[in-house]
Scaffold this motif. Sequence first.
Motif, short mmCIF file in Angstrom:
data_model
loop_
_atom_site.label_atom_id
_atom_site.label_comp_id
_atom_site.label_asym_id
_atom_site.label_seq_id
_atom_site.Cartn_x
_atom_site.Cartn_y
_atom_site.Cartn_z
N GLY A 15 0.78 -1.23 0.00
CA GLY A 15 0.00 0.00 0.00
C GLY A 15 0.81 1.28 0.00
N HIS A 16 1.84 1.35 0.84
CA HIS A 16 2.64 2.57 0.92
C HIS A 16 3.36 2.83 -0.40
N THR A 18 2.43 1.66 -3.48
CA THR A 18 1.53 1.94 -4.59
C THR A 18 0.94 3.35 -4.51
N ARG A 19 0.70 3.86 -3.31
CA ARG A 19 0.15 5.21 -3.26
C ARG A 19 1.21 6.28 -3.50
N ASP A 109 6.98 8.05 3.08
CA ASP A 109 5.66 7.50 3.39
C ASP A 109 5.84 6.50 4.53
N HIS A 126 -1.81 8.44 6.75
CA HIS A 126 -3.25 8.64 6.99
C HIS A 126 -3.55 8.35 8.46
N SER A 185 -4.45 7.66 -5.76
CA SER A 185 -4.58 6.34 -6.38
C SER A 185 -3.77 6.29 -7.67
N TYR A 273 -5.83 0.98 3.66
CA TYR A 273 -6.26 2.32 3.28
C TYR A 273 -6.00 2.61 1.80
N THR A 274 -4.86 2.17 1.28
CA THR A 274 -4.56 2.41 -0.13
C THR A 274 -5.55 1.69 -1.02
N THR A 275 -5.91 0.46 -0.66
CA THR A 275 -6.93 -0.28 -1.41
C THR A 275 -8.24 0.48 -1.42
N ASP A 278 -8.08 3.29 -3.88
CA ASP A 278 -8.19 2.76 -5.25
C ASP A 278 -9.64 2.45 -5.60
#
Length: 359
Positions: A15-16, A18-19, A109, A126, A185, A273-275, A278
Motif C-alpha cells: 500500500g505505501h 503503490t500510493r 511515506d 493517513h 490512487s 487504506y490504499t486499497t 483505489d
Amino acid sequence: MNYRILVAPLNWGLGHATRCIPVIRALQENGFCPVIASDGIALELLKKEFPGLESIYLPSYQIEYAKEGKYFKLKMIWDSPKMVKAISREKKLVKKIVKERQIDGIISDNRLGVYHKKVPSVFITHQLNVLTGSTSWLSSKVHRKIIKKFDQCWVPDMEEKPNLSGKLGHMKKASVPVKYIGPLSRLQKKELDIIYDLAIILSGPEPQRTLLENKIVREIQNYTGSILFVRGEIENSQNIQKKGNVTIYNFMRSEELETALNQSALILSRSGYTTIMDLVNLRKRAFFIPTPGQYEQEYLAKRFDKKGMVPFATQKDFRIQMLSQVENYKGLPELPVNRFNFEELFELFRSPHENFEVL
C-alpha cells in the motif's frame, strides 16, 4: 534545474509503495527527478513501475505479523527493538544519501527515519492517530512526535466530511503541520466490459498474506463465476495460470491491474487504506477481510460496514457465500482523487528555506 527528490515508502505490504506511484508521476510531470528508496517487495514494485529511475536499498524494518491476530500487538512490541535499530541505521544512511546523491527534498511515506534537518522533508500518513487498543493514546503521541521532525505532513484524505480515514487521519486539535491532499490512487476508472465476476487482490506482510490466500483457495472452490486472483507476490517474472474459472497472477503492474479491476464486478480484498482509495477512484463495490489483529484495518472495515457502504468478515469467519451481502450496501463515497494541486505542494522543494541548504 532538476531537483532530486528522495521518495521512500515503508515496506509494509504494498500500500505505501503503490500510493507513492501517483506522487512519483506528479514529480516527473513537474520537472523533478525522483529517486526511489525502500526495501523488499515495496522497492521491487517501484523498480518495475519506474525502471528508469535511480533506486536505493534502505534497511528493512523486519515487520512480520503474528500468525494469530490476538498476538499482533505483542509481536509488534517484541519486534520493536529491531525496528528501532533499523530506523537508527536509516537516519545515518539518509544523511549519507543526501550528501552523496545531492538530494534536494524528501518524501517519506511512513519511514520514520527518512528526514534531514537541512533538506525539506515531508511525511505521508493517513494515521495521525495510531490505533493499538488500550495503548492508542501512547502510540499516537509517539507517532506525532516523530511527525514533528518533518517540515510538512501530507494526509491523503479530505479534511472535511465525508472522508475515508475517520479518526485515523483527523485530530481534534492540530499538533502537527498537516496538509490534507485528498485521496491518492495509481488507478483510473475506465468504462470497460465486465469479464470477471470477482477480483481477489491480496497483499500485506507475511504470514497473514499466505494464511488468507490458503483460506480463499479453499473457499472459491464453491464459486461458479469467473475469478481474477492476484496473489500479491512480487517476483522476478510475471506468472499467469488458468485453473477452471480462476485466472491467477502472482502480481500485476499498475496498467494491467487498472484494466483488470475496471473489468471486475466485485473486489475482495483487505481493508487497507490504499486499497480503499483505489476502490473509491474505480467506483467499485467490495467486500473486506481485515488483517487479523491490525487495529487500523479492523477500524476501517467496521466503519464502512456501519455506514452501510462495504460489508466485511473476519478472516476466520469468512465464507464465499457472504459476498452476496454486497447487494445490500451502497458502496464507497464518491470523492475527488488525485485532484490536489501538486505544483503547489512541490513548491516546498523549489523554494527551500535558506537554512535547508546542504553543506
